[in-house]
Enzyme design. Structure first.
Site, PDB file in Angstrom:
ATOM      1  N   GLU A   1       0.832  -1.206   0.000  1.00  0.00           N
ATOM      2  CA  GLU A   1       0.000   0.000   0.000  1.00  0.00           C
ATOM      3  C   GLU A   1       0.870   1.261   0.000  1.00  0.00           C
ATOM      4  O   GLU A   1       0.723   2.159   0.825  1.00  0.00           O
ATOM      5  CB  GLU A   1      -0.980  -0.016   1.178  1.00  0.00           C
ATOM      6  CG  GLU A   1      -1.988  -1.138   1.081  1.00  0.00           C
ATOM      7  CD  GLU A   1      -3.103  -1.073   2.118  1.00  0.00           C
ATOM      8  OE1 GLU A   1      -3.071  -0.170   2.984  1.00  0.00           O
ATOM      9  OE2 GLU A   1      -4.014  -1.921   2.053  1.00  0.00           O
TER      10      GLU A   1
ATOM     11  N   GLU B   1      -4.991  -8.772  -0.483  1.00  0.00           N
ATOM     12  CA  GLU B   1      -5.845  -8.457   0.661  1.00  0.00           C
ATOM     13  C   GLU B   1      -7.280  -8.344   0.162  1.00  0.00           C
ATOM     14  O   GLU B   1      -7.559  -7.561  -0.745  1.00  0.00           O
ATOM     15  CB  GLU B   1      -5.422  -7.146   1.351  1.00  0.00           C
ATOM     16  CG  GLU B   1      -4.106  -7.230   2.100  1.00  0.00           C
ATOM     17  CD  GLU B   1      -3.795  -5.983   2.907  1.00  0.00           C
ATOM     18  OE1 GLU B   1      -4.754  -5.301   3.358  1.00  0.00           O
ATOM     19  OE2 GLU B   1      -2.603  -5.672   3.101  1.00  0.00           O
TER      20      GLU B   1
END
Length: 511
Positions: free
Chosen positions: A192, A315
């Site tokens: 991220e 994820e």
């Protein structure tokens, strides 16, 4: 081949309980294997996922192997988990692997600045990689790209993979109890990076990624390294385009995306006491996975028609408000709603197996959409666990392309498909069809055209319950478990299925 043959999902506004749903299989166009790695998991140093979850250390008088709970090990083995991602997540970008090797009384305690709390680092590289060996699962390591360095990443890779000769790092590994390398193949370079991983721009990340990708080498791992670049966590397809355009093909094997089924980020709601409207909105967000994968794939196809670079959904899952009584960050219950998310999402991944190579459910124990919950000596399996166990028949099977016309699940003028499905043929010639009906009010009558497949025996399993809020608890650990399904029959080359409301079904067709 037209992409529609893999994942056509046409919603029709049909709202009666016996609306017709049509599925047509195209076995003669089967050419894609469903990677077993789609059924992967994620274990972050977050809340009680690792400590007091998977890893009990010296706590509790229960059977353990090197501090890891044997009941957790046995449950994950039954799932045949193909890979496990670690140590994060956001935690990975503050994690320094050398803090957690060597004698445990000499390891460096740290503060978990991502999720709170102090960690003694008793669970580190050796403990994780040895656990993966016990599970027969591929480890997937996430490199610290934010507070770490290229050198730190390269030395980690040397420490776990180098088998050639003697060096400071191989000597250190041997001194810490491991002579032979673990041969870790999967490496996520950053996490991220557009947010907690450094708040980078796509241009900046691409250039930094290339430094890591050039420096890391395979050290005799015959399959080579599988380097995974950070992709978007929202519909930022320009990020995907930048990575695919700027990173040379020889420097990248995978691109990751993240997507959570969150209906309202400011107030995610209860994990088990939710309204019909909250349920519908969560299902709508879960269905967005189809669009998200499709649009990222379109961008990737511009630069990689051969689909050499794989899409990694490392994820995914449902995300609700933390339950304080769970005694850990992001602890939540797991209901039939989560089984719906799991069944639908895994069908989407299967149908996109030409591009999707790996996925990692967030997370394994006690965090988000966990497959396992623990409370001291007690352990329960969640509805999501049971869906993953039912769907494991698709692992490494041959995808059977399909078209589907689904009745609509409608609320307040909005509609989403009620039914999702995927199908595969295993090495024994058995056909497996997975079906999910997210409509919590209506059963669905489904006709499946089997095409050229000539099989005359059908058996099945089902996971369902009276309410979408139903769940397993430590007092009632088997409230929601799979049962035999008898609502399917084969007639003249087609399959007729009566799919109960809010249910996940796996059918097996054989001779």
């Amino acid at each position: 081949m037209m992409r529609a043959l893999f994942f056509t999902l046409l919603a029709f506004v049909l709202v009666t309980s016996y609306s017709q749903n049509q599925i047509k299989l195209y076995p003669e166009q089967s050419q894609t294997q469903i990677s077993k790695h789609i059924y992967g998991h994620f274990a972050e140093h977050l809340g009680r996922c690792i400590y007091d979850g998977m890893y009990a250390g010296d706590s509790y008088d229960i059977p353990k192997t090197d501090g890891v709970r044997n009941d957790v090990i046995d449950a994950l083995k039954k799932l045949q988990i193909p890979n496990l991602r670690w140590p994060g997540g956001c935690f990975a970008d503050t994690y320094h692997w050398k803090d957690a090797i060597g004698p445990k009384d000499q390891r460096k305690p740290i503060e978990n600045t991502s999720w709170g709390g102090r960690e003694d680092n008793s669970f580190g590289t050796h403990e994780f990689l040895n656990l993966c060996e016990l599970l027969d699962a591929e480890p997937y390591l996430a490199v610290n790209m934010n507070t770490g360095s290229v050198q730190e990443a390269v030395e980690w890779e040397q420490y776990v993979n180098n088998a050639n000769g003697s060096s400071y790092l191989t000597d250190l590994r041997e001194a810490n109890g491991r002579e032979k390398p673990w041969n870790v193949k999967y490496w996520g370079i950053g996490n991220e990076s557009w947010d907690c991983g450094g708040d980078m721009t796509a241009d900046y990340y691409s250039n930094l990624y290339k430094r890591y990708a050039v420096a890391m080498t395979n050290y005799g791992n015959t399959d080579g390294l599988f380097r995974i670049a950070v992709g978007p966590g929202q519909p930022d397809y320009e990020w995907t385009e930048t990575i695919m355009k700027q990173v040379p093909a020889r420097r990248i094997e995978g691109l990751s995306i993240h997507h959570y089924s969150v209906f309202n980020w400011s107030n995610k709601g209860s994990s088990y006491a939710f309204s019909e409207e909250e349920y519908f909105k969560t299902m709508k967000r879960a269905w967005f996975m189809e669009e998200f994968i499709t649009k990222n794939s379109v961008v990737m196809d511009k630069y990689d028609e051969e689909k050499r670079v794989k899409l990694i959904v490392d994820e995914w899952g449902g995300w609700y408000n933390t339950m304080p009584e769970g005694n850990g960050a992001l602890y939540q219950q797991n209901t039939i709603r989560d089984a719906m998310i799991a069944g639908m999402t895994l069908n989407i991944f299967n149908n996109h197996a030409d591009r999707v190579h790996m996925a990692n459910l967030a997370q394994t124990v006690n965090v988000l959409q966990a497959v396992i919950l623990t409370n001291e000596e007690k352990m329960i399996l969640t509805p999501t666990y049971h869906v993953m166990e039912m769907y494991k028949v698709h692992q490494d099977a041959q995808l059977v392309p399909l078209e589907i016309e689904s009745a609509s699940y409608t609320m307040n003028g909005e509609s989403i498909p009620s039914v999702s499905s995927s199908a595969s043929l295993d090495t024994e010639g058995k056909l497996h069809i997975s079906l999910t009906n997210i409509d919590h009010l209506n059963e669905q009558e489904i006709t499946v055209d089997l095409g050229s497949i000539q099989l005359n025996k059908v058996t099945g399993r089902i996971l369902t319950s009276a309410r979408v809020q139903d769940r397993n608890t430590f007092d009632q650990p088997e409230e929601v478990t799979p049962e035999t399904f008898r609502g399917a029959k084969i007639t003249k080359g087609s399959l007729k299925v009566t799919l109960p409301k809010n249910s996940v079904v796996i059918l097996e067709l054989s001779k």
